[in-house]
Design a protein around this motif. Structure first.
Motif, PDB file in Angstrom:
ATOM      1  N   ASN A   1       0.823  -1.208   0.000  1.00 33.40           N
ATOM      2  CA  ASN A   1       0.000   0.000   0.000  1.00 33.40           C
ATOM      3  C   ASN A   1       0.858   1.260   0.000  1.00 33.40           C
ATOM      4  N   CYS A   2       1.996   1.219   0.698  1.00 44.33           N
ATOM      5  CA  CYS A   2       2.915   2.356   0.679  1.00 44.33           C
ATOM      6  C   CYS A   2       3.456   2.566  -0.729  1.00 44.33           C
TER       7      CYS A   2
ATOM      8  N   THR B   1      -6.345   8.873  -7.793  1.00 45.34           N
ATOM      9  CA  THR B   1      -6.855   8.628  -6.451  1.00 45.34           C
ATOM     10  C   THR B   1      -6.107   7.460  -5.816  1.00 45.34           C
ATOM     11  N   LYS B   2      -6.297   7.304  -4.514  1.00 47.81           N
ATOM     12  CA  LYS B   2      -5.706   6.169  -3.805  1.00 47.81           C
ATOM     13  C   LYS B   2      -6.200   4.860  -4.396  1.00 47.81           C
TER      14      LYS B   2
ATOM     15  N   ALA C   1      -4.501   4.261  -7.747  1.00 46.63           N
ATOM     16  CA  ALA C   1      -3.100   3.889  -7.568  1.00 46.63           C
ATOM     17  C   ALA C   1      -2.974   2.444  -7.088  1.00 46.63           C
ATOM     18  N   ARG C   2      -3.821   2.056  -6.155  1.00 45.27           N
ATOM     19  CA  ARG C   2      -3.772   0.674  -5.664  1.00 45.27           C
ATOM     20  C   ARG C   2      -4.122  -0.309  -6.771  1.00 45.27           C
TER      21      ARG C   2
ATOM     22  N   GLN D   1       1.127   7.068  -6.437  1.00 47.23           N
ATOM     23  CA  GLN D   1       0.108   8.107  -6.533  1.00 47.23           C
ATOM     24  C   GLN D   1       0.713   9.485  -6.290  1.00 47.23           C
ATOM     25  N   GLU D   2       1.540   9.603  -5.272  1.00 49.62           N
ATOM     26  CA  GLU D   2       2.162  10.888  -4.962  1.00 49.62           C
ATOM     27  C   GLU D   2       3.033  11.376  -6.121  1.00 49.62           C
TER      28      GLU D   2
ATOM     29  N   SER E   1       2.067   1.773  -3.517  1.00 47.20           N
ATOM     30  CA  SER E   1       1.018   2.343  -4.370  1.00 47.20           C
ATOM     31  C   SER E   1       0.784   3.814  -4.030  1.00 47.20           C
ATOM     32  N   ARG E   2       0.910   4.175  -2.757  1.00 47.95           N
ATOM     33  CA  ARG E   2       0.749   5.575  -2.352  1.00 47.95           C
ATOM     34  C   ARG E   2       1.887   6.418  -2.915  1.00 47.95           C
ATOM     35  N   TRP E   3       3.101   5.899  -2.886  1.00 47.91           N
ATOM     36  CA  TRP E   3       4.235   6.637  -3.445  1.00 47.91           C
ATOM     37  C   TRP E   3       4.055   6.821  -4.951  1.00 47.91           C
TER      38      TRP E   3
ATOM     39  N   VAL F   1       4.192   6.185   8.634  1.00 48.45           N
ATOM     40  CA  VAL F   1       3.241   6.775   7.692  1.00 48.45           C
ATOM     41  C   VAL F   1       2.642   8.055   8.241  1.00 48.45           C
TER      42      VAL F   1
END
Length: 104
Positions: free
Chosen positions: A42-43, A60-61, A64-65, A49-50, A45-47, A100
């Motif tokens: 999940n991190c 969106t989150k 990205a996921r 997205q960022e 995928s968040r990176w 996080v």
């Protein structure tokens, strides 16, 4: 090494890490990764997205996921996620806070 080659090698290493986590080691739980390493799928995928958002690409989150996982989170959870014991969940709360939520 020229900058473009460096970028391509970094991207290839990221893709290999993604393949390893998504295909080769689906048995490794996100909670275990977070508890031991301070990051999980999940991190990553968040990176992702960022990085997209920083470049003006709206993502969106959830998007990205799905891009990282290659499926919805519901599908991933149904296929690979196992129930974590209370002890691991408590460790996760600490790891999540440290890695996080406390980040600038």
């Amino acid at each position: 090494m020229d900058p473009q080659t460096e970028i391509e090698l970094q991207a290839a290493a990221f893709r290999r890490l993604q393949k390893h986590l998504m295909e080769d080691r689906t048995d490794v739980q996100n909670i275990d990764m977070m508890n031991l390493a301070g990051f999980c799928r999940n991190c990553l995928s968040r990176w992702y997205q960022e990085a997209a958002n920083e470049r003006g690409i709206e993502m969106t989150k959830t998007e990205a996921r799905e891009s990282y996982y290659g499926m919805t989170m519901d599908d991933w959870k149904a296929n690979y996620q196992t129930e974590a014991p209370a002890e691991k969940q408590a460790q996760f709360e600490v790891a999540f806070k440290e890695n996080v939520t406390d980040k600038p």
